[in-house]
Design a protein around this motif. Structure first.
Motif, PDB file in Angstrom:
ATOM      1  N   LEU A  94       0.831  -1.202   0.000  1.00 35.46           N
ATOM      2  CA  LEU A  94       0.000   0.000   0.000  1.00 35.46           C
ATOM      3  C   LEU A  94       0.869   1.258   0.000  1.00 35.46           C
ATOM      4  O   LEU A  94       0.585   2.220  -0.728  1.00 35.46           O
ATOM      5  N   GLY A  95       1.936   1.245   0.809  1.00 34.34           N
ATOM      6  CA  GLY A  95       2.846   2.385   0.872  1.00 34.34           C
ATOM      7  C   GLY A  95       3.495   2.680  -0.463  1.00 34.34           C
ATOM      8  O   GLY A  95       3.611   3.848  -0.876  1.00 34.34           O
ATOM      9  N   GLU A  96       3.933   1.629  -1.165  1.00 33.98           N
ATOM     10  CA  GLU A  96       4.530   1.799  -2.493  1.00 33.98           C
ATOM     11  C   GLU A  96       3.521   2.409  -3.461  1.00 33.98           C
ATOM     12  O   GLU A  96       3.866   3.311  -4.237  1.00 33.98           O
ATOM     13  N   LYS A  97       2.296   1.921  -3.412  1.00 35.15           N
ATOM     14  CA  LYS A  97       1.243   2.442  -4.292  1.00 35.15           C
ATOM     15  C   LYS A  97       1.024   3.942  -4.039  1.00 35.15           C
ATOM     16  O   LYS A  97       0.953   4.742  -4.984  1.00 35.15           O
ATOM     17  N   LEU A  98       0.933   4.317  -2.769  1.00 34.06           N
ATOM     18  CA  LEU A  98       0.663   5.712  -2.423  1.00 34.06           C
ATOM     19  C   LEU A  98       1.835   6.622  -2.771  1.00 34.06           C
ATOM     20  O   LEU A  98       1.646   7.745  -3.249  1.00 34.06           O
ATOM     21  N   CYS A  99       3.055   6.139  -2.533  1.00 30.46           N
ATOM     22  CA  CYS A  99       4.246   6.933  -2.887  1.00 30.46           C
ATOM     23  C   CYS A  99       4.313   7.164  -4.389  1.00 30.46           C
ATOM     24  O   CYS A  99       4.657   8.249  -4.853  1.00 30.46           O
ATOM     25  N   ASN A 100       3.977   6.145  -5.158  1.00 31.30           N
ATOM     26  CA  ASN A 100       3.986   6.261  -6.617  1.00 31.30           C
ATOM     27  C   ASN A 100       2.921   7.230  -7.122  1.00 31.30           C
ATOM     28  O   ASN A 100       3.034   7.747  -8.237  1.00 31.30           O
ATOM     29  N   GLY A 103       2.360   9.997  -5.586  1.00 35.08           N
ATOM     30  CA  GLY A 103       2.804  11.328  -5.183  1.00 35.08           C
ATOM     31  C   GLY A 103       2.622  11.664  -3.717  1.00 35.08           C
ATOM     32  O   GLY A 103       2.894  12.797  -3.296  1.00 35.08           O
ATOM     33  N   HIS A 104       2.181  10.711  -2.914  1.00 37.61           N
ATOM     34  CA  HIS A 104       2.010  10.956  -1.487  1.00 37.61           C
ATOM     35  C   HIS A 104       3.322  10.755  -0.739  1.00 37.61           C
ATOM     36  O   HIS A 104       4.227  10.044  -1.207  1.00 37.61           O
ATOM     37  N   LYS A 105       3.420  11.378   0.416  1.00 42.37           N
ATOM     38  CA  LYS A 105       4.539  11.118   1.327  1.00 42.37           C
ATOM     39  C   LYS A 105       3.990  10.284   2.478  1.00 42.37           C
ATOM     40  O   LYS A 105       3.061  10.710   3.172  1.00 42.37           O
ATOM     41  N   VAL A 106       4.570   9.113   2.662  1.00 46.20           N
ATOM     42  CA  VAL A 106       4.013   8.124   3.589  1.00 46.20           C
ATOM     43  C   VAL A 106       4.970   7.847   4.745  1.00 46.20           C
ATOM     44  O   VAL A 106       6.144   7.528   4.525  1.00 46.20           O
ATOM     45  N   ALA A 107       4.467   7.979   5.966  1.00 47.50           N
ATOM     46  CA  ALA A 107       5.241   7.620   7.159  1.00 47.50           C
ATOM     47  C   ALA A 107       4.620   6.373   7.772  1.00 47.50           C
ATOM     48  O   ALA A 107       3.398   6.281   7.916  1.00 47.50           O
ATOM     49  N   VAL A 108       5.459   5.411   8.103  1.00 45.45           N
ATOM     50  CA  VAL A 108       4.997   4.169   8.729  1.00 45.45           C
ATOM     51  C   VAL A 108       5.544   4.108  10.152  1.00 45.45           C
ATOM     52  O   VAL A 108       6.769   4.112  10.356  1.00 45.45           O
ATOM     53  N   MET A 153      10.138  -4.473   5.216  1.00 40.95           N
ATOM     54  CA  MET A 153       9.655  -3.548   4.178  1.00 40.95           C
ATOM     55  C   MET A 153      10.835  -2.954   3.423  1.00 40.95           C
ATOM     56  O   MET A 153      10.967  -1.740   3.288  1.00 40.95           O
ATOM     57  N   GLU A 154      11.682  -3.817   2.931  1.00 45.28           N
ATOM     58  CA  GLU A 154      12.951  -3.387   2.325  1.00 45.28           C
ATOM     59  C   GLU A 154      12.744  -2.444   1.144  1.00 45.28           C
ATOM     60  O   GLU A 154      13.433  -1.434   1.016  1.00 45.28           O
ATOM     61  N   LYS A 155      11.796  -2.751   0.290  1.00 47.90           N
ATOM     62  CA  LYS A 155      11.560  -1.923  -0.896  1.00 47.90           C
ATOM     63  C   LYS A 155      11.025  -0.553  -0.515  1.00 47.90           C
ATOM     64  O   LYS A 155      11.493   0.480  -1.016  1.00 47.90           O
ATOM     65  N   LEU A 156      10.046  -0.533   0.381  1.00 43.37           N
ATOM     66  CA  LEU A 156       9.452   0.737   0.802  1.00 43.37           C
ATOM     67  C   LEU A 156      10.460   1.600   1.553  1.00 43.37           C
ATOM     68  O   LEU A 156      10.460   2.831   1.424  1.00 43.37           O
ATOM     69  N   SER A 157      11.325   0.964   2.326  1.00 41.36           N
ATOM     70  CA  SER A 157      12.310   1.721   3.116  1.00 41.36           C
ATOM     71  C   SER A 157      13.306   2.477   2.231  1.00 41.36           C
ATOM     72  O   SER A 157      13.931   3.435   2.677  1.00 41.36           O
ATOM     73  N   ARG A 158      13.432   2.051   0.977  1.00 42.14           N
ATOM     74  CA  ARG A 158      14.350   2.731   0.058  1.00 42.14           C
ATOM     75  C   ARG A 158      13.651   3.830  -0.738  1.00 42.14           C
ATOM     76  O   ARG A 158      14.310   4.583  -1.466  1.00 42.14           O
ATOM     77  N   ASN A 159      12.332   3.921  -0.604  1.00 40.32           N
ATOM     78  CA  ASN A 159      11.579   4.931  -1.353  1.00 40.32           C
ATOM     79  C   ASN A 159      11.804   6.311  -0.733  1.00 40.32           C
ATOM     80  O   ASN A 159      11.606   6.488   0.476  1.00 40.32           O
ATOM     81  N   PRO A 160      12.219   7.299  -1.524  1.00 37.32           N
ATOM     82  CA  PRO A 160      12.502   8.637  -0.971  1.00 37.32           C
ATOM     83  C   PRO A 160      11.283   9.341  -0.392  1.00 37.32           C
ATOM     84  O   PRO A 160      11.417  10.292   0.377  1.00 37.32           O
ATOM     85  N   ASN A 161      10.079   8.890  -0.763  1.00 36.77           N
ATOM     86  CA  ASN A 161       8.852   9.511  -0.238  1.00 36.77           C
ATOM     87  C   ASN A 161       8.284   8.773   0.969  1.00 36.77           C
ATOM     88  O   ASN A 161       7.159   9.053   1.392  1.00 36.77           O
ATOM     89  N   ALA A 162       9.055   7.822   1.496  1.00 42.50           N
ATOM     90  CA  ALA A 162       8.580   7.038   2.636  1.00 42.50           C
ATOM     91  C   ALA A 162       9.538   7.153   3.814  1.00 42.50           C
ATOM     92  O   ALA A 162      10.736   7.373   3.637  1.00 42.50           O
TER      93      ALA A 162
END
Length: 307
Positions: free
Chosen positions: A52-58, A60-65, A86-95
Motif C-alpha cells: 500500500l505504501g509503495e502504491k501511495l508513494c507512486n 505522489g504521497h509522502k508516507v510515514a509508517v 519492508m525493504e523496498k518501501l524503506s528505500r523509497n525517498p517519499n517514505a
C-alpha cells in the motif's frame, strides 16, 4: 526525524523538556490521513503496508509508517525488524519507516506514538500508517490517534467467527481479507460473506460510514485499489458531515485522560515515600493481616490527601 523521535522515546528530564519544546512548534495538520492497521497474527501486515505504501508513494504521497513491535515481558526487548521486512518501501525517498517497541504500554501502541504522528505531519508526510502490535482485547487506544481503522484478517485460518467476537471488530472501518490468492479464493469469499453478515449486528457508526469488507492479496497487489478508494471515500464523507473535525477533538480529550493516568502512575512508581508505604501494605497482605481491597483504598486516599 530519527533524532527527534529518539527524544520522544527518552525518559531523561532534559530530553523530555526538549521534546515538549519541539512539539510546541508544530501546527495542527488537518489534511493528513491517520490510518491504523492491525490484524490477526500472520495476516501479512508488513507485506500489506509495504504494498500500500509503495502504491501511495507512486501516486505522489509522502508516507510515514510507525510500526509498533511487541516487547518481551521478561527482557523488555523487541526485534524492531519492520524496516527489514519492508525493504523496498524503506528505500523509497517519499517514505519514512520508524519501528518502536511497545514496552509495557497496552493498546497496541508505543508511549511516543502520538508525538511521532505529530512530528511526521509537521515534516510533510500526508499519510501516516500506524502498524499496531496485533489484534487483542486491549488494542483500542490507537483509536484515539487514528481517523481510520483498517483490520486485516485471514480466510481459512479458523478464526473467522472468533474475529467476529472480538471488540476490535466494533472499531474497524474497513475489513480486508488478505492472502486471497487463487488457491485460497473460495475460502476468502466465504469469509467475506460471514463478516458482512456479522457487521449487520453491530451498531451503526456515528460517522455515517458503512464498514466495507473486501478481499485481495498484498503479495499479488490485488485489492489495494479497493482499500485506498474506501479510505478516500471515508474521508470525503466524514469531512462533508464535519464528523472528522469533531472526532479529532474528542480524541484529544481521550488522550488527555489517558496520558494523565499514565503520568500519575509514573509519578507513583518514582515516589520513594509512596513505594515504602506500598511495600508495607504488601507485607501485610502476604501475612494475611490486611486485605488487598482495603489496603489499596487506604493507600490511594493517602496519595489524594497529599496532593
Amino acid at each position: 526525524m530519527g533524532q527527534a523521535l529518539s527524544l520522544f522515546e527518552s525518559n531523561k528530564d532534559e530530553d523530555v523538556r526538549m521534546s515538549r519544546a519541539l512539539i510546541d512548534c508544530f501546527s495542527e495538520n488537518k489534511t493528513s490521513k491517520r490510518i491504523a492497521i492491525t490484524g490477526v497474527p500472520g495476516a501479512g501486515k508488513s507485506t500489506f503496508i509495504e504494498a500500500l505504501g509503495e502504491k501511495l508513494c507512486n501516486e505522489g504521497h509522502k508516507v510515514a509508517v510507525l510500526a509498533i513491535d511487541p516487547s518481551s515481558q521478561k527482557t523488555g526487548g523487541a526485534i524492531l525488524g519492520d524496516k527489514t521486512r519492508m525493504e523496498k518501501l524503506s528505500r523509497n525517498p517519499n517514505a519514512f519507516i520508524r519501528p518502536s517497541s511497545a514496552g509495557n504500554v497496552l493498546g497496541g501502541i508505543a508511549k511516543n506514538t502520538y508525538q511521532s504522528i505529530l512530528l511526521c505531519e509537521a515534516a510533510g508526510f500526508d499519510i501516516i500508517l500506524i502498524e499496531t502490535v496485533g489484534v487483542g482485547q486491549s488494542e483500542t487506544i490507537v483509536q484515539h490517534m487514528a481517523d481510520f481503522f483498517l483490520l486485516l484478517m485471514l480466510a481459512g485460518a479458523g478464526d473467522e467467527l472468533q474475529g467476529i467476537k472480538r471488540g476490535i471488530m466494533e472499531l474497524a472501518d474497513f475489513v480486508f481479507i488478505n492472502k486471497a490468492e487463487e488457491h485460497n479464493l473460495v475460502k476468502a469469499k466465504e469469509a467475506m460473506r460471514q463478516y458482512k453478515q456479522a457487521l449487520h449486528l453491530f451498531q451503526a457508526k456515528e460517522s455515517s460510514w458503512k464498514v466495507k469488507v473486501e478481499i485481495g492479496s498484498a503479495l499479488e497487489n490485488t485489492g489495494l485499489d479497493l482499500v485506498w478508494n474506501g479510505i478516500k471515500h471515508f474521508y470525503k464523507i466524514t469531512s462533508d458531515n464535519n464528523y472528522l473535525s469533531q472526532y479529532r477533538q474528542n480524541q484529544s480529550i481521550a488522550l488527555f485522560e489517558y496520558f494523565l493516568q499514565e503520568h500519575i502512575l509514573q509519578d507513583l512508581e518514582t515516589n520513594k515515600s509512596f513505594q515504602s508505604k506500598k511495600a508495607k501494605s504488601r507485607k501485610g497482605i502476604i501475612s494475611g493481616n490486611k486485605n488487598p481491597f482495603d489496603e489499596a483504598k487506604d493507600l490511594s486516599q493517602l496519595w489524594i490527601k497529599k496532593t
